[in-house]
Enzyme design. Structure first.
Site, PDB file in Angstrom:
ATOM      1  N   LYS A 259       0.851  -1.187   0.000  1.00  0.00           N
ATOM      2  CA  LYS A 259       0.000   0.000   0.000  1.00  0.00           C
ATOM      3  C   LYS A 259       0.887   1.237   0.000  1.00  0.00           C
ATOM      4  O   LYS A 259       1.655   1.462   0.929  1.00  0.00           O
ATOM      5  CB  LYS A 259      -0.908   0.002   1.232  1.00  0.00           C
ATOM      6  CG  LYS A 259      -1.713   1.291   1.418  1.00  0.00           C
ATOM      7  CD  LYS A 259      -2.456   1.311   2.756  1.00  0.00           C
ATOM      8  CE  LYS A 259      -3.100   2.661   3.028  1.00  0.00           C
ATOM      9  NZ  LYS A 259      -3.747   2.731   4.358  1.00  0.00           N
ATOM     10  N   ASP A 264      -2.747  10.670   3.053  1.00  0.00           N
ATOM     11  CA  ASP A 264      -4.142  10.282   3.257  1.00  0.00           C
ATOM     12  C   ASP A 264      -4.885  11.364   4.032  1.00  0.00           C
ATOM     13  O   ASP A 264      -4.807  11.444   5.255  1.00  0.00           O
ATOM     14  CB  ASP A 264      -4.214   8.950   4.020  1.00  0.00           C
ATOM     15  CG  ASP A 264      -5.645   8.474   4.204  1.00  0.00           C
ATOM     16  OD1 ASP A 264      -6.530   8.972   3.487  1.00  0.00           O
ATOM     17  OD2 ASP A 264      -5.865   7.598   5.060  1.00  0.00           O
ATOM     18  N   LYS A 271     -10.229  13.499   7.503  1.00  0.00           N
ATOM     19  CA  LYS A 271      -9.687  13.355   8.849  1.00  0.00           C
ATOM     20  C   LYS A 271      -9.690  14.716   9.555  1.00  0.00           C
ATOM     21  O   LYS A 271      -9.730  15.767   8.910  1.00  0.00           O
ATOM     22  CB  LYS A 271      -8.258  12.817   8.787  1.00  0.00           C
ATOM     23  CG  LYS A 271      -8.131  11.401   8.233  1.00  0.00           C
ATOM     24  CD  LYS A 271      -6.677  10.967   8.179  1.00  0.00           C
ATOM     25  CE  LYS A 271      -6.520   9.591   7.550  1.00  0.00           C
ATOM     26  NZ  LYS A 271      -7.045   8.514   8.393  1.00  0.00           N
ATOM     27  N   ASP A 282       1.449   6.744   5.346  1.00  0.00           N
ATOM     28  CA  ASP A 282       0.519   5.740   4.829  1.00  0.00           C
ATOM     29  C   ASP A 282       1.080   4.971   3.630  1.00  0.00           C
ATOM     30  O   ASP A 282       0.411   4.117   3.071  1.00  0.00           O
ATOM     31  CB  ASP A 282      -0.811   6.403   4.454  1.00  0.00           C
ATOM     32  CG  ASP A 282      -2.011   5.548   4.835  1.00  0.00           C
ATOM     33  OD1 ASP A 282      -1.817   4.560   5.565  1.00  0.00           O
ATOM     34  OD2 ASP A 282      -3.123   5.853   4.393  1.00  0.00           O
ATOM     35  N   ASP A 341     -12.265   7.162   3.705  1.00  0.00           N
ATOM     36  CA  ASP A 341     -11.046   7.014   4.504  1.00  0.00           C
ATOM     37  C   ASP A 341     -10.670   5.551   4.717  1.00  0.00           C
ATOM     38  O   ASP A 341      -9.716   5.247   5.416  1.00  0.00           O
ATOM     39  CB  ASP A 341     -11.225   7.716   5.856  1.00  0.00           C
ATOM     40  CG  ASP A 341      -9.902   7.947   6.563  1.00  0.00           C
ATOM     41  OD1 ASP A 341      -8.849   7.895   5.906  1.00  0.00           O
ATOM     42  OD2 ASP A 341      -9.920   8.179   7.794  1.00  0.00           O
ATOM     43  N   GLU A 343      -9.471   3.602   2.327  1.00  0.00           N
ATOM     44  CA  GLU A 343      -8.995   3.571   0.936  1.00  0.00           C
ATOM     45  C   GLU A 343      -7.900   2.535   0.691  1.00  0.00           C
ATOM     46  O   GLU A 343      -7.745   2.042  -0.429  1.00  0.00           O
ATOM     47  CB  GLU A 343      -8.496   4.956   0.520  1.00  0.00           C
ATOM     48  CG  GLU A 343      -7.061   5.317   0.908  1.00  0.00           C
ATOM     49  CD  GLU A 343      -6.805   5.347   2.414  1.00  0.00           C
ATOM     50  OE1 GLU A 343      -5.677   5.051   2.834  1.00  0.00           O
ATOM     51  OE2 GLU A 343      -7.742   5.673   3.166  1.00  0.00           O
ATOM     52  N   ARG A 345      -7.545  -0.571   1.544  1.00  0.00           N
ATOM     53  CA  ARG A 345      -8.067  -1.876   1.132  1.00  0.00           C
ATOM     54  C   ARG A 345      -8.500  -1.872  -0.335  1.00  0.00           C
ATOM     55  O   ARG A 345      -8.459  -2.897  -0.994  1.00  0.00           O
ATOM     56  CB  ARG A 345      -9.216  -2.279   2.048  1.00  0.00           C
ATOM     57  CG  ARG A 345     -10.422  -1.350   1.997  1.00  0.00           C
ATOM     58  CD  ARG A 345     -11.341  -1.496   3.193  1.00  0.00           C
ATOM     59  NE  ARG A 345     -10.721  -1.007   4.414  1.00  0.00           N
ATOM     60  CZ  ARG A 345     -11.305  -1.017   5.603  1.00  0.00           C
ATOM     61  NH1 ARG A 345     -12.530  -1.501   5.746  1.00  0.00           N
ATOM     62  NH2 ARG A 345     -10.687  -0.553   6.670  1.00  0.00           N
TER      63      ARG A 345
END
Length: 522
Positions: A259, A264, A271, A282, A341, A343, A345
């Site tokens: 990933k 993010d 957020k 991230d 949020d 994202e 996955r």
């Protein structure tokens, strides 16, 4: 720390601590086994044998302790005498802490690590974590001279000193850890998807590999609805990048899927001001896979190995994905977005299916800073592991202990948990209905569902959200874990030794031939 050159040597040579400051570190029992002749050249004339023995007697680790040997030029530090079964015998986390806190200052320093041979790999990676590379402090940018830290291992037991090949392995592993940490530490204005692709290309050039890159609108055209949907609102377009090592004689195909969310914001499910800072991290899964791939291939790898990077910036803009949007992922399955949020996955689902469909992988491991709930599930030091294979679950735990990158299993029970993603409009939603029902497990199951829960290969999901950093600094977590977990397929003897897989069994040659795809790693 940013301009430190880290070197591993059979012998660091003799030098007065006033000229070359020194830290000696190890378990107290191991330190007491060190022969004075092995270290006196690094301590004399300012430290005598009597002072050395008095310092050892003064140590009282609880869990660690240190004692100065001569002013601020030399010190000895003791690791915990015992660790629990869920910790690494190397006490890798304490090694990093003691190096950061006890190593004297100076431009030319020495660390003597006293340990058993089985702890050398984990200890070297732990030392590397103490020397991050990225810095934008103005003073450090004006400083042009490099600082040197030389590391020597004193091996306790009957084993002799490390050989040149083993030192090369340690050096490459340390470089991989520091590379991953540098990428994670770098803010998005300097590490957007363009910059991350440059990092991938640089590693490819060094290894003689040309990356495959699918980017921007091409992702949409080819059906990568997850990666495209997450990254389409950003200034720098999303990308899927692949580095492939395909040696002659390979018997299986392994894919590492990372990933790489370079920042993010949470997207439109944005957020808050306290939870968004730090989201440059991230991309920790992709960074770890890049560092591990570089080090692993340099040491020689017998099987096909693909590093798949799912790169995007989860930004806010006019074209950003909205809650209620429905996307079709590379698996062909449709996903109703109920949380922008969640994202990671989405991009990983595209990545693992690409590894299965296009790369024909037998073993797929995805690594990600996936859920905040990971830290609640397994803590700040242990990655959370989920897999469809019980043997690999145990192997991940053992690899964590041998590498210092600790891991612990999550519940794997799709028949009880996957209903959390039920959608009336699509095949599934992307976020759970009940956030109190095994959040980290459910997030992993979302990724696995796109492969299919009946997929015959080995799938491993590693969530490193918390251990990817310690305080404000990245740790390079994941590099050592991957190198150890897949070490049995390496040409390197040290990685063979720390690997938990490939142990000798009573299987006959005929049985091994029939099960050739797994004969080394399972």
């Amino acid at each position: 720390m940013a301009n430190v050159v880290l070197e591993f040597k059979v012998s660091a040579g003799d030098s007065d601590p006033q000229t070359r400051p020194l830290l000696i570190i190890g378990q107290q029992a191991n330190l007491q086994q060190v022969n004075w002749n092995q270290i006196k050249g690094k301590l004399q004339p300012v430290v005598s044998k009597e002072i050395w023995q008095a310092a050892l007697g003064a140590l009282n680790p609880n869990p660690t302790d240190s004692c100065p040997l001569y002013l601020n030029h030399a010190a000895v530090a003791a690791l915990p005498s015992r660790v629990s079964r869920h910790n690494s015998p190397s006490s890798a986390h304490f090694v990093s802490r003691l190096v950061r806190s006890c190593l004297p200052g100076g431009n030319n320093r020495c660390i003597v690590m006293v340990c058993e041979r089985s702890d050398v790999f984990a200890s070297s990676c732990a030392i590397a974590r103490a020397f991050p590379i990225f810095s934008r402090r103005s003073a450090s940018s004006r400083r042009t001279e490099k600082k040197h830290v030389t590391v020597e291992f004193v091996i306790i037991g009957q084993d002799g000193p490390l050989n040149v090949a083993e030192l090369e392995c340690l050096s490459n592993a340390a470089d991989g850890v520091r590379l991953a940490a540098r990428i994670v530490d770098t803010p998005c204005n300097e590490m957007n998807t363009d910059h991350f692709l440059d990092e991938i290309k640089a590693v490819g050039t060094e290894l003689g590999i040309t990356p495959v890159i699918i980017r921007g609108e091409e992702l949409k055209q080819k059906g990568f609805g997850g990666i495209y949907g997450v990254g389409k609102a950003a200034e720098h377009p999303p990308a899927l990048a692949v580095l492939s090592h395909t040696p002659d004689g390979a018997t299986q195909t392994i894919a590492w899927v990372g990933k790489g969310i370079v920042y993010d914001t949470g997207g439109l499910s944005i957020k808050g001001k306290t939870t968004m800072p730090g989201m440059k991290r991230d991309c920790g899964g992709a960074a770890a896979i890049l560092g591990a791939f570089k080090a692993t291939i340099k040491q020689g790898f017998k099987d096909n190995l693909h590093a798949v990077f799912c790169l995007a910036e989860n930004a806010v803009g006019p074209t950003a994905t909205r809650p209620d949007d429905i996307h079709t992922l590379y698996s062909g399955k449709t996903v109703e977005i109920n949380n922008t949020d969640a994202e990671g996955r989405l991009v990983l689902a595209d990545g693992v299916v690409y590894a299965s469909k296009d790369l024909s992988a037998d073993i797929i491991l995805d690594m990600a800073t996936l859920t905040g709930a990971q830290g609640i599930s397994t803590g700040k030091h242990h990655a959370a592991v989920m897999t469809n294979n019980e043997q690999w679950e145990g192997a991940c735990v053992r690899a964590g202990r041998s590498s210092g990158d600790l891991s612990h299993p999550l519940v794997y029970c799709p028949e009880l948990h996957f209903s959390e993603f039920t959608s009336a409009m699509a095949d599934m939603k992307n976020s759970v209905a009940d956030r109190e029902n095994a959040q980290s497990s459910c997030a992993g199951l979302f990724i696995g569902s796109h492969l299919g829960f009946d997929w015959p290969g080995v799938w491993v999901h590693v969530d490193i959200a918390s251990p990817v950093h310690a305080g404000e600094r990245a740790t390079g977590f994941g590099v050592a874990l991957l190198m150890a977990l897949f070490g049995q397929a390496s040409d390197d003897s040290m990685l063979n030794q720390v690997s938990p897989l490939g142990a000798t069994t009573n299987m006959s040659e005929d049985q091994m031939e029939r099960d050739c795809k797994r004969r080394r790693l399972v």
